[in-house]
Design a protein around this motif. Structure first.
Motif, PDB file in Angstrom:
ATOM      1  N   GLY A   1      -1.131   3.202  -2.515  1.00 19.21           N
ATOM      2  CA  GLY A   1      -2.110   2.466  -3.326  1.00 19.21           C
ATOM      3  C   GLY A   1      -1.788   2.454  -4.815  1.00 19.21           C
ATOM      4  O   GLY A   1      -2.246   1.583  -5.559  1.00 19.21           O
TER       5      GLY A   1
ATOM      6  N   GLU B   1      -2.390  -0.415  -7.755  1.00 17.21           N
ATOM      7  CA  GLU B   1      -3.302  -0.149  -8.885  1.00 17.21           C
ATOM      8  C   GLU B   1      -2.642  -0.480 -10.223  1.00 17.21           C
ATOM      9  O   GLU B   1      -3.248  -1.090 -11.102  1.00 17.21           O
ATOM     10  CB  GLU B   1      -3.707   1.328  -8.904  1.00 17.21           C
TER      11      GLU B   1
ATOM     12  N   ARG C   1      -7.793  -2.613  -5.323  1.00 17.52           N
ATOM     13  CA  ARG C   1      -6.774  -1.929  -6.138  1.00 17.52           C
ATOM     14  C   ARG C   1      -6.063  -2.916  -7.062  1.00 17.52           C
ATOM     15  O   ARG C   1      -5.728  -2.594  -8.197  1.00 17.52           O
ATOM     16  CB  ARG C   1      -5.746  -1.219  -5.240  1.00 17.52           C
TER      17      ARG C   1
ATOM     18  N   TYR D   1       0.852  -1.207   0.000  1.00 18.72           N
ATOM     19  CA  TYR D   1       0.000   0.000   0.000  1.00 18.72           C
ATOM     20  C   TYR D   1       0.878   1.244   0.000  1.00 18.72           C
ATOM     21  O   TYR D   1       0.620   2.212  -0.718  1.00 18.72           O
ATOM     22  CB  TYR D   1      -0.908  -0.039   1.239  1.00 18.72           C
TER      23      TYR D   1
END
Ligand SMILES: NC(=O)c1ccc[n+]([C@@H]2O[C@H](COP(=O)([O-])OP(=O)(O)OC[C@H]3O[C@@H](n4cnc5c(N)ncnc54)[C@H](OP(=O)(O)O)[C@@H]3O)[C@@H](O)[C@H]2O)c1
Length: 306
Positions: A62, A66, A113, A57
């Motif tokens: 994030g 992604e 994500r 993360y």
């Protein structure tokens, strides 16, 4: 060198080399990163046979997850091993939080994500100050039973914290700072992990690029953690690898990565990359079949580093 290793007591298997992705979308950690390079790095890794991707993360809060989530849509998910980490609480200035409810929510958000329905290896990225470690791990075990994660990991835990986390024998894997220039894990951590069948993944295997051999005495100021005398010692050890590399028709980085892959205490080596060409080069470490004498010579060349 294409053998698969097993993670802890799980049925997760991985090649001995993976990809570190803190420079994939990690804009909060590194300057001048481009998302397009991040996409290209992940794609290059998978196209050249890497199946294990190490993200978190915290890499771009994030964004790294992604980007990986986007790229893996074009590949067979069942062949990939996705490792991610969480602890930093976005609702509390990214302070570490290992509360069971927080970790469960963090896993659900990482799954979104990553655009996948399971995470192969999930690590608690850093310990917090208050949650009993075995209670945090028990929450991850619930997620494992529910099929959301396949292996339980901890990262940046001291040996005492790892022992507390593993009170019920549920920890499968540990990720921690280790390289030929930072070897103190060998003394107590490795014997404990070996005895308890816990896999080990070193981070900073290339010492953030220093162990690729691309730096010289003129770069000493970039590495302020070393005194000038220590930096000379690092360069001298790297020069010994450079000589060996010629024999294997390989680069310094490839020989160093091959050394980790031959070390039975290390399960997956995850060099990071800023550009796809670095990945293309590093993955070829799988072709370097380091002889025992050369393995021990490298061990010896770096034996003064702790
Ligand atoms: N659990 C944790 O707390 C934690 C902490 C740190 C890292 N990690 C993980 O561990 C992974 C590895 O650590 P790391 O990426 O920070 O350090 P590293 O693997 O020691 O070094 C990677 C860096 O070295 C340079 N490099 C790589 N291959 C090269 C090549 N063939 N030729 C020249 N330069 C090359 C690149 O940086 P430049 O091009 O910028 O020189 C690259 O970003 C991370 O990506 C991350 O997934 C985890």
């Amino acid at each position: 060198m294409d053998e698969l290793i097993k993670i802890g007591n799980t049925d997760v298997t991985s090649k001995k080399i993976g990809l570190g992705t803190n420079k994939v979308g990690g804009h909060n950690l590194f300057k001048n990163l481009k998302d397009e390079d991040g996409y290209a790095v992940v794609k290059e890794a998978i196209d050249s046979g890497i199946t294990t991707l190490d993200t978190a993360y915290m890499y771009g809060v994030g964004r790294s997850e992604e980007i990986i989530g986007d790229v893996i849509q074009n590949y067979d998910r069942s062949k990939l091993v996705i490792a991610t980490k969480a602890a930093q609480d976005p609702d509390n200035d990214l302070k570490n939080n290992n509360d069971p409810e927080f970790l469960k929510k963090a896993v659900d958000e990482a799954l979104k994500r990553l655009k996948t329905d399971y995470i192969d290896i999930f690590y608690i990225h850093f310990p917090d100050e208050s949650t009993p470690k075995n209670e945090a791990v028990a929450a991850l075990n619930e997620l494992k039973q529910a099929g959301k994660i396949r292996a339980i990991g901890v990262s940046n835990f001291s040996l005492a914290q790892i022992k507390e986390a593993n009170k019920d024998g549920l920890v499968d894997i540990v990720e921690d700072n280790y390289s030929l220039l930072h070897r103190n894990a060998e003394k107590e951590l490795f014997p404990y992990l070996r005895k308890n069948n816990i896999s080990f993944v070193p981070y900073f295997p290339l010492a953030s690029g220093l162990l690729t051999g691309k730096y010289s005495a003129a770069d000493a100021k970039k590495f302020s953690q070393y005194t000038p005398a220590q930096f000379d010692q690092v360069l001298a050890a790297i020069d010994q690898v450079r000589k060996l590399a010629k024999k294997y028709d390989a680069t310094v980085a490839q020989v160093i990565l091959a050394w980790y892959m031959k070390n039975p205490d290390i399960s997956i080596v995850i060099p990071g990359a800023r550009k796809p060409a670095q990945v293309e080069q590093n993955v070829k470490a799988l072709n370097v079949d380091l002889g025992n004498t050369d393995y021990h010579a490298i061990d010896e060349a770096f034996s003064d580093f702790e």
